[in-house]
Every structure is written in C-alpha cells, then in structure tokens.
Design an enzyme around this catalytic site. Structure first.
Site, PDB file in Angstrom:
ATOM      1  N   HIS A  72      -7.677 -17.673  -5.342  1.00  0.00           N
ATOM      2  CA  HIS A  72      -6.774 -16.996  -4.154  1.00  0.00           C
ATOM      3  C   HIS A  72      -7.125 -15.424  -3.578  1.00  0.00           C
ATOM      4  O   HIS A  72      -7.247 -14.702  -4.700  1.00  0.00           O
ATOM      5  CB  HIS A  72      -5.293 -17.174  -4.632  1.00  0.00           C
ATOM      6  CG  HIS A  72      -4.857 -18.592  -4.364  1.00  0.00           C
ATOM      7  ND1 HIS A  72      -3.450 -18.742  -3.891  1.00  0.00           N
ATOM      8  CD2 HIS A  72      -5.293 -19.643  -4.439  1.00  0.00           C
ATOM      9  CE1 HIS A  72      -3.409 -19.765  -3.817  1.00  0.00           C
ATOM     10  NE2 HIS A  72      -4.146 -20.788  -4.126  1.00  0.00           N
ATOM     11  N   TYR A 202       5.615 -15.469  -0.116  1.00  0.00           N
ATOM     12  CA  TYR A 202       6.858 -14.815  -0.687  1.00  0.00           C
ATOM     13  C   TYR A 202       7.854 -14.788   0.362  1.00  0.00           C
ATOM     14  O   TYR A 202       7.344 -13.735   1.313  1.00  0.00           O
ATOM     15  CB  TYR A 202       6.497 -13.583  -1.549  1.00  0.00           C
ATOM     16  CG  TYR A 202       5.736 -13.691  -2.733  1.00  0.00           C
ATOM     17  CD1 TYR A 202       4.475 -14.144  -3.020  1.00  0.00           C
ATOM     18  CD2 TYR A 202       6.560 -13.743  -4.058  1.00  0.00           C
ATOM     19  CE1 TYR A 202       3.894 -14.272  -4.006  1.00  0.00           C
ATOM     20  CE2 TYR A 202       6.044 -13.995  -5.326  1.00  0.00           C
ATOM     21  CZ  TYR A 202       4.540 -14.181  -5.294  1.00  0.00           C
ATOM     22  OH  TYR A 202       3.743 -14.297  -6.447  1.00  0.00           O
ATOM     23  N   PRO A 294       9.784 -13.410 -12.831  1.00  0.00           N
ATOM     24  CA  PRO A 294       8.433 -14.173 -12.403  1.00  0.00           C
ATOM     25  C   PRO A 294       7.864 -13.893 -10.989  1.00  0.00           C
ATOM     26  O   PRO A 294       6.908 -13.940 -10.738  1.00  0.00           O
ATOM     27  CB  PRO A 294       8.795 -15.442 -12.470  1.00  0.00           C
ATOM     28  CG  PRO A 294      10.466 -15.485 -12.291  1.00  0.00           C
ATOM     29  CD  PRO A 294      10.654 -14.264 -12.802  1.00  0.00           C
ATOM     30  N   LYS A 298       3.633 -11.948 -13.772  1.00  0.00           N
ATOM     31  CA  LYS A 298       2.729 -11.098 -14.864  1.00  0.00           C
ATOM     32  C   LYS A 298       2.983 -11.834 -16.159  1.00  0.00           C
ATOM     33  O   LYS A 298       2.393 -11.208 -17.167  1.00  0.00           O
ATOM     34  CB  LYS A 298       3.514  -9.671 -14.630  1.00  0.00           C
ATOM     35  CG  LYS A 298       2.934  -8.920 -13.503  1.00  0.00           C
ATOM     36  CD  LYS A 298       1.607  -8.923 -13.590  1.00  0.00           C
ATOM     37  CE  LYS A 298       1.136  -8.335 -12.235  1.00  0.00           C
ATOM     38  NZ  LYS A 298      -0.348  -8.707 -11.879  1.00  0.00           N
ATOM     39  N   TYR A 386      -0.691  -6.714  -8.091  1.00  0.00           N
ATOM     40  CA  TYR A 386      -0.793  -8.313  -8.073  1.00  0.00           C
ATOM     41  C   TYR A 386      -1.994  -8.877  -8.668  1.00  0.00           C
ATOM     42  O   TYR A 386      -1.832  -9.589  -9.804  1.00  0.00           O
ATOM     43  CB  TYR A 386      -0.465  -8.599  -6.679  1.00  0.00           C
ATOM     44  CG  TYR A 386       0.242 -10.259  -6.601  1.00  0.00           C
ATOM     45  CD1 TYR A 386      -0.832 -11.305  -6.784  1.00  0.00           C
ATOM     46  CD2 TYR A 386       1.267 -10.285  -6.459  1.00  0.00           C
ATOM     47  CE1 TYR A 386      -0.428 -12.406  -6.797  1.00  0.00           C
ATOM     48  CE2 TYR A 386       1.724 -11.939  -6.274  1.00  0.00           C
ATOM     49  CZ  TYR A 386       0.742 -12.794  -6.794  1.00  0.00           C
ATOM     50  OH  TYR A 386       1.169 -13.963  -6.704  1.00  0.00           O
TER      51      TYR A 386
HETATM   52  C1  PHB Z   1       4.077 -20.502  -9.954  1.00  0.00           C
HETATM   53  O1  PHB Z   1       3.347 -20.889  -9.299  1.00  0.00           O
HETATM   54  O2  PHB Z   1       4.976 -20.993 -10.690  1.00  0.00           O
HETATM   55  C2  PHB Z   1       4.430 -18.955  -9.718  1.00  0.00           C
HETATM   56  C3  PHB Z   1       3.496 -18.126  -8.557  1.00  0.00           C
HETATM   57  C4  PHB Z   1       3.697 -16.778  -8.392  1.00  0.00           C
HETATM   58  C5  PHB Z   1       5.013 -16.444  -9.018  1.00  0.00           C
HETATM   59  C6  PHB Z   1       5.874 -17.018  -9.695  1.00  0.00           C
HETATM   60  C7  PHB Z   1       5.474 -18.204 -10.062  1.00  0.00           C
HETATM   61  O3  PHB Z   1       5.222 -14.954  -8.598  1.00  0.00           O
END
Ligand code: PHB
Ligand code: APR
Length: 391
Positions: A72, A202, A294, A298, A386
């Site tokens: 990604h 997000y 989450p 991280k 990130y």
């Molecule tokens: C996930 O794919 O479970 C996931 C991805 C990014 C995040 C949290 C969870 O910030």
C-alpha cells in the site's frame, strides 16, 4: 528440561523471537496458554511496516507475505464528506506498508517452528509461573497433560500480552505503568466481500470514526467507533452496513459491497506502557509491555521492533559474551515505543468523536485535518510515522 531462553506466549512477539533465536543457534522453548487454533482464530490488525516485513524475511518466513501481501502506497483521510490521499512514497522518499493479516503472520511463524520441530507447548492454561529471574538461574514452571514441569533456563522472554503472567510477576515497586483509556470502542466486522477501495480509508465524521480496511482483494475488514457500553450482539450485519454507509462519502457509499459477517467483535482502546522492560533475566516484549489504540496500526509493528532489539541483545550475549545489547534493550525499545504511543494517541484524538466534548473541539479537529491534508510538512509527519520511524 533445560534451555537457554524460555519464551512465554506464542503470539507474534514470541514466535518472531523464537525463530530469530533458533536461526542464531540459541535454544528456546515457547509456552502458550491457548491452543494453536485459538491463537490463529484471533482477528487482529493487518498493516506491516517495512521493519516487520524485513524481520519476517530474516526469520525465513517471508515467502507467502511477499506473494499474497498487498503493498500500500497511501491512505485516504475522509472528513467533511471529502477524501484526501496521503502519498507515502512521495512524502517519505519511497516508503510503503504491507497489508497482510496478523493471523497470517502467526500462521507462517507457527508453520516454520513446527517444521523445524522446535519445542512449543500449547494449552498450558494459566499454569505458568516465573522464578529466580532476579538471579542467574531463572526457572519457569508450568503444568501440561496434568504433569507439573520445570524449565531451567538462562533468560525468560515475557511475550504473553497485556493479560499475561510475565509483567504480573514483577514486584510492584520495580515497575511503573502509564495508561490512558479511551471512552469508546471499535466494532470490527470481517466479511468475504471486495474492499470498498484499494487503500485504507480513515473517516472522521459527526457520527463517529470509521475505518475501511482489508485482508485481500476478496476479504474486507471494517471498523466503527461505538460507545463503550455497546455489545457486538446488539449489531446485526444490516445495522453495521447501514451505519458504515452513513459514515462514508458518496463515492465509497456507492461502491460498498456488503455481505454476511464472518467475524464481529468490539475491542476497547487504550494506551499503555510499562517501564522498564527488563527485570534481571526477565525481558518483556510486545503487548506484555505496551498497548496502543489500533488507529495507527502500531501494535504488531512495535512487537516486531522489540523482538529485533531483544534478539540482537541475546545473540550478542551468547556470541560475544557481551551484555551491552541486553543492558540497553529497555531504553532502546522504550524510545521507539513512546514515539509510536504518541503517534497512535495523536491519530486517535484527531479522528474520533469524543463524548462530552463540544462543537469547538470538533471544529478544531476539522481544522487540524484541513491543515494536515494541505500542508506538506504535516502530511509528511503523518506519513513517516505511519510507515514506521527508523529503528
Ligand atoms: C486492520 O486491517 O485490521 C487495521 C488496519 C489499520 C488500522 C487498524 C486496523 O489502523
Ligand atoms: N502463559 C502462556 N501464554 C500466555 C499467558 C500465560 N500466562 N498469557 C497470555 N499468553 C499468550 C496469549 O494466549 C497470546 O497467544 O501470549 C500470547 C500473547 O500474544 P499477543 O497478545 O498477540 O501479543 P504479542 O505477541 O505481543 O503481539 C502483539 O498482537 O494482540 C496483538 O494488537 C496486538 O498486534 C499486536 C500484537
């Protein structure tokens, strides 16, 4: 039995450590509370920093990751009904992340360990106890198959997560804990439907946070911020999809493919750090020492960097009889941990709707997001955190 390193926990931290030590010729055993299937049944995050990808390669288990993982090159921030892309390579000199479920990381590591016939005892329940780690001959006792057993070792690695026995075995006066609990949870849903977009979205909305993620081009992972008192049973699939739609932009809403959930659960959010991470011959790594919300993806990556530092220290100890790496482990790991804790806290505070805060706080969040996506400096700060800061 006798070994060099006793590892408590067969999650990502324990399995990564066991593999690195084995490849360095350091004998180790892993004791795991649950069955292997139970460990593999956990649905956790799925974004790997390059550091973690490199560590999987170093463990000799990167083949499927490179074949099936999704590289990604950015994420989308959605706020005030519009999406804005954060271009990782463009802002970080070419860095990217890999989307590959933690379950698959664990599966690959378990398979490698089993193939090498390394001692791994599953289903020890809560029988593990740690002894003598303040001296030079630590011991781990546990029960398996109704028989009390003992491991005489030289070091213990507590990789047993937030609720494990290792941190709990440290004398209260020897450890300092820092914690922040967030006033909401994440309701996660896994479904075998194509993701709404090829990158993660997000979303900051007046109804609360949402995240559109994935495990593969055919399996999606979605999250909704929900109040702490909510229970997953209160959320039918229909209710989940309707609420997710309400939090998406028109284009994503149009593209969303829904289907039956194969997993649905609510996770609380907390920031937590225990200092130090070393107590004599006992070393903590991963969730045993720290937890992040989450939002910044991280958790797994911090477990990987802890293990990289700890393995290097143990290998130096055995190969060069030098304790320098082990003596600096806690300080070195905590520096990276606190930077990730800050980023995860910052991103959580920015993206979520906080109960009890007023209109002003929401306008400030929107102003920060507006600044973030229109300032190269601010976008760079997000992107470099990130994709993962240097080790
Ligand atoms: C996930 O794919 O479970 C996931 C991805 C990014 C995040 C949290 C969870 O910030
Ligand atoms: N004895 C033996 N094993 C234990 C004990 C115990 N008393 N307590 C817990 N365990 C096991 C758990 O069953 C689990 O399999 O330790 C393992 C810890 O694994 P994780 O909780 O996955 O922690 P870690 O390996 O540090 O990985 C961190 O996993 O939980 C996610 O979000 C977290 O992505 C992060 C990553």
């Amino acid at each position: 039995m006798r070994t060099q390193v006793a590892i408590i926990g067969a999650g990502p931290a324990g399995l990564l450590l066991g593999q690195l030590l084995y490849r360095a010729g350091i004998a180790n055993i892993i004791l795991e509370r649950q069955s292997a299937d139970h460990v593999l049944g956990r649905i956790r995050a799925g974004v790997l920093e390059q550091v973690t990808v490199d560590l999987m390669d170093e463990c000799g288990v990167g083949e499927r990751l490179h074949r099936e993982g999704l590289v990604h090159q950015g994420i989308e921030l959605l706020f005030k009904g519009a999406r804005h892309r954060i271009d990782f390579p463009g802002l970080t000199g070419g860095k990217t992340v890999m989307v590959y479920g933690q379950t698959e990381v664990t599966r690959d590591l378990m398979a490698a360990r089993a193939a090498e016939g390394l001692p791994t005892v599953y289903e020890v329940g809560d029988s593990v106890s740690l002894h003598g780690f303040d001296g030079t001959s630590p011991q781990v006792r546990y029960r398996h198959g109704g028989v009390e057993r003992q491991v005489d070792c030289e070091f213990i690695a507590g990789c047993d997560g937030f609720h494990g026995v290792s941190r709990a075995s440290v004398p209260k006066g020897a450890i300092h804990e820092y914690e922040k609990v967030y006033p909401f949870g994440w309701l996660g849903l896994l479904a075998d439907v194509p993701p709404v977009f090829h990158e993660l979205i997000y979303a900051h909305t007046e109804r609360g946070f949402a995240l559109c993620s994935m495990r593969s081009p055919a399996r999606s992972r979605y999250y909704l911020q929900v109040p702490l008192e909510e229970r997953a049973e209160q959320w039918t699939d229909e209710r989940f999809w309707a609420e997710l739609r309400a939090r998406l932009d028109p284009q994503a809403r149009e593209r969303l493919v829904t289907g039956p959930s194969i997993e649905k659960s609510i996770a609380p959010l907390r920031s937590f750090v225990a200092e130090p991470m070393r107590f004599g011959r006992l070393f903590l790594a991963g969730d045993a020492a720290h937890i992040v919300p989450p939002t910044g993806a991280k958790g797994l990556n911090l477990a990987a960097s802890d293990v990289k530092y700890l393995a290097a220290g143990l290998i130096e100890q055995y190969r060069e009889r030098s304790a320098a790496g082990l003596d600096h482990y806690s300080e070195r790991a905590l520096r990276r941990i606190w930077r990730a804790e800050r980023f995860s806290w910052w991103f959580t505070m920015l993206m979520h709707k906080f109960p009890g805060t007023g209109e002003f706080d929401r306008k400030v969040q929107e102003a920060e997001l507006d600044y973030l996506v229109h300032s190269r400096a601010a976008s760079t700060a997000l992107a470099e955190n990130y994709v993962g800061l240097p080790l």
